[in-house]
Design an enzyme around this catalytic site. Sequence first.
Site, mmCIF file in Angstrom:
data_model
loop_
_atom_site.group_PDB
_atom_site.id
_atom_site.type_symbol
_atom_site.label_atom_id
_atom_site.label_comp_id
_atom_site.label_asym_id
_atom_site.label_seq_id
_atom_site.Cartn_x
_atom_site.Cartn_y
_atom_site.Cartn_z
ATOM 1 N N HIS A 13 0.717 -1.088 0.055
ATOM 2 C CA HIS A 13 0.068 0.138 -0.059
ATOM 3 C C HIS A 13 1.003 1.096 -0.133
ATOM 4 O O HIS A 13 1.374 1.635 1.037
ATOM 5 C CB HIS A 13 -0.903 -0.009 1.251
ATOM 6 C CG HIS A 13 -1.848 0.971 1.130
ATOM 7 N ND1 HIS A 13 -3.180 1.023 1.671
ATOM 8 C CD2 HIS A 13 -1.682 2.569 1.166
ATOM 9 C CE1 HIS A 13 -3.706 2.204 1.559
ATOM 10 N NE2 HIS A 13 -2.756 3.222 1.195
ATOM 11 N N HIS A 15 1.291 5.378 -1.552
ATOM 12 C CA HIS A 15 1.144 6.705 -2.504
ATOM 13 C C HIS A 15 2.353 7.232 -3.299
ATOM 14 O O HIS A 15 3.025 7.717 -2.746
ATOM 15 C CB HIS A 15 0.164 7.624 -1.656
ATOM 16 C CG HIS A 15 -0.964 6.942 -1.184
ATOM 17 N ND1 HIS A 15 -2.214 7.356 -1.713
ATOM 18 C CD2 HIS A 15 -1.175 6.514 0.281
ATOM 19 C CE1 HIS A 15 -3.105 6.859 -0.982
ATOM 20 N NE2 HIS A 15 -2.316 6.253 0.431
ATOM 21 N N LYS A 99 -9.414 -0.704 -5.583
ATOM 22 C CA LYS A 99 -9.372 0.136 -4.286
ATOM 23 C C LYS A 99 -10.692 0.603 -4.254
ATOM 24 O O LYS A 99 -11.490 1.492 -4.731
ATOM 25 C CB LYS A 99 -8.436 1.268 -4.234
ATOM 26 C CG LYS A 99 -8.465 2.035 -2.950
ATOM 27 C CD LYS A 99 -7.795 1.141 -1.859
ATOM 28 C CE LYS A 99 -7.958 2.253 -0.444
ATOM 29 N NZ LYS A 99 -6.863 1.980 0.187
ATOM 30 N N HIS A 136 -10.545 1.026 2.105
ATOM 31 C CA HIS A 136 -10.120 1.997 3.298
ATOM 32 C C HIS A 136 -11.378 1.880 4.278
ATOM 33 O O HIS A 136 -12.395 2.502 3.703
ATOM 34 C CB HIS A 136 -10.200 3.699 2.682
ATOM 35 C CG HIS A 136 -9.742 4.663 3.518
ATOM 36 N ND1 HIS A 136 -8.497 5.016 3.560
ATOM 37 C CD2 HIS A 136 -10.458 4.771 4.668
ATOM 38 C CE1 HIS A 136 -8.402 5.896 4.626
ATOM 39 N NE2 HIS A 136 -9.667 5.932 5.183
ATOM 40 N N HIS A 174 -4.359 -0.530 6.050
ATOM 41 C CA HIS A 174 -3.842 -0.045 7.359
ATOM 42 C C HIS A 174 -4.792 0.235 8.569
ATOM 43 O O HIS A 174 -5.306 1.226 9.018
ATOM 44 C CB HIS A 174 -3.738 1.559 6.791
ATOM 45 C CG HIS A 174 -4.705 2.126 5.814
ATOM 46 N ND1 HIS A 174 -6.036 2.300 6.307
ATOM 47 C CD2 HIS A 174 -4.529 2.878 4.717
ATOM 48 C CE1 HIS A 174 -6.710 2.790 5.068
ATOM 49 N NE2 HIS A 174 -5.700 3.306 4.373
ATOM 50 N N ASP A 247 1.618 2.736 3.493
ATOM 51 C CA ASP A 247 0.650 3.879 3.303
ATOM 52 C C ASP A 247 1.785 5.172 3.244
ATOM 53 O O ASP A 247 1.146 6.334 3.933
ATOM 54 C CB ASP A 247 -0.534 4.089 4.390
ATOM 55 C CG ASP A 247 -1.588 4.856 4.096
ATOM 56 O OD1 ASP A 247 -1.646 5.132 2.766
ATOM 57 O OD2 ASP A 247 -2.387 5.235 4.927
HETATM 58 C C1 NCD Z 1 -3.557 9.286 1.887
HETATM 59 C C2 NCD Z 1 -3.313 10.193 0.837
HETATM 60 O O1 NCD Z 1 -2.753 11.173 1.133
HETATM 61 O O2 NCD Z 1 -3.368 9.957 -0.353
HETATM 62 N N1 NCD Z 1 -3.420 9.871 3.089
HETATM 63 C C3 NCD Z 1 -3.315 9.184 4.437
HETATM 64 O O3 NCD Z 1 -3.369 9.725 5.324
HETATM 65 N N2 NCD Z 1 -3.018 7.739 4.546
HETATM 66 C C4 NCD Z 1 -4.799 8.345 1.825
HETATM 67 C C5 NCD Z 1 -5.211 7.251 2.466
HETATM 68 O O4 NCD Z 1 -4.576 6.308 2.441
HETATM 69 O O5 NCD Z 1 -6.274 7.276 3.383
HETATM 70 ZN ZN ZN Z 2 -3.133 5.041 1.565
#
Ligand code: NCD
Ligand code: ZN
Length: 344
Positions: A13, A15, A99, A136, A174, A247
């Site tokens: 996971h 971003h 997702k 999520h 998460h 995450d």
């Molecule tokens: C994530 C994001 O900024 O894209 N933020 C976070 O706090 N984890 C989005 C997510 O996974 O909830």
């Molecule tokens: Zn995330």
Amino acid sequence: MDSLIIRTPDDFHVHLRDGGMLGAVAVFTARQFGRAIVMPNLEPPVITTEQALDYKSRIAAALPAGSAFVPLMTSYLTEDSDSDDIERGFVEGVLTACKLYPAGATTNSSRGVREIEKVYPVLAVMERIGMPLLIHGEVTDPEIDIFDREAVFIERILTKLIAAFPALKIVLEHITTSDGVGFIEASGGNIAATITPHHLEFNRNAMFQGGFRPHFYCLPIAKRESHRLAVRRAATSGSAKFFLGTDSAPHRQGAKESACGCAGVFNAPCALESYAKTFEEENALHHLEAFASVSGATFYGLPLNEGTITLERSGCDIPFTYGEGADAVVPFHAGETLAWKLIS
Ligand code: NCD
Ligand code: ZN
């Protein structure tokens, strides 16, 4: 023990963002992991197979030539998602998972799902073809206290979803609560969870220590200490139902340190170092490899990575920021020294 060699791990996971931010952060994940499940919550989101393919090539272009890192692409579910396109993307090997963001739950989730039943036709296809659904797991009802949103999601939405699709592969992403841990432990082998390094390391007090600290704000929000301890026990237990998903969610420093700061912890530069800290504190370094390199790949039906990585107890200094000026991003553990260091 001063060095630790484990099979090359994967991040289930992350971003990686897009544009300049992608160029700045992808290298950190590629240095630490063989593969990563890449979140689709771009603006606009990655919904179709074609969009996922385009994004995958932008990720490849952001990495140094010859990088062996493999991004595993996901589709962002909307109430209008096309199940034929998703099935084709999965069968052709472009998409690894879908997702599910409840609309409004987190960053760039406004196109997410309001009524879960609207995506049931897509979920039926995913269940049939063995495609994992990544969730999520927070309700968005403003009446529900933010610290209760994961537990209420499990109770109201997840149990219903699992009853409707008992064979669907699900990753509850998460997890942050003892409710999440208990639910996963009690559920079948087709349901698992990822755990971040930051939810292992701090509880909700970290956000308010001596003043408001936006770099500890992420979603799901950190919970009270008893929940952190439950999540630590789960991660370090050796159970194959819990595996690594950082995450890592970078935002520019100015977007975090703001009157309405963004949620997310940027942990990609020191993810393995952070997990090693927790596993060592729990006397469970012998379970780190299963958590980081085996259980997730096995759940997803992926071959295990062939190579190894080496962590050394030589001290890893984390800078206060990566990047300069308006592009600066503050990492997890900024300005600290962690005991373990990824050396290769
Ligand atoms: C994530 C994001 O900024 O894209 N933020 C976070 O706090 N984890 C989005 C997510 O996974 O909830
Ligand atoms: Zn995330």
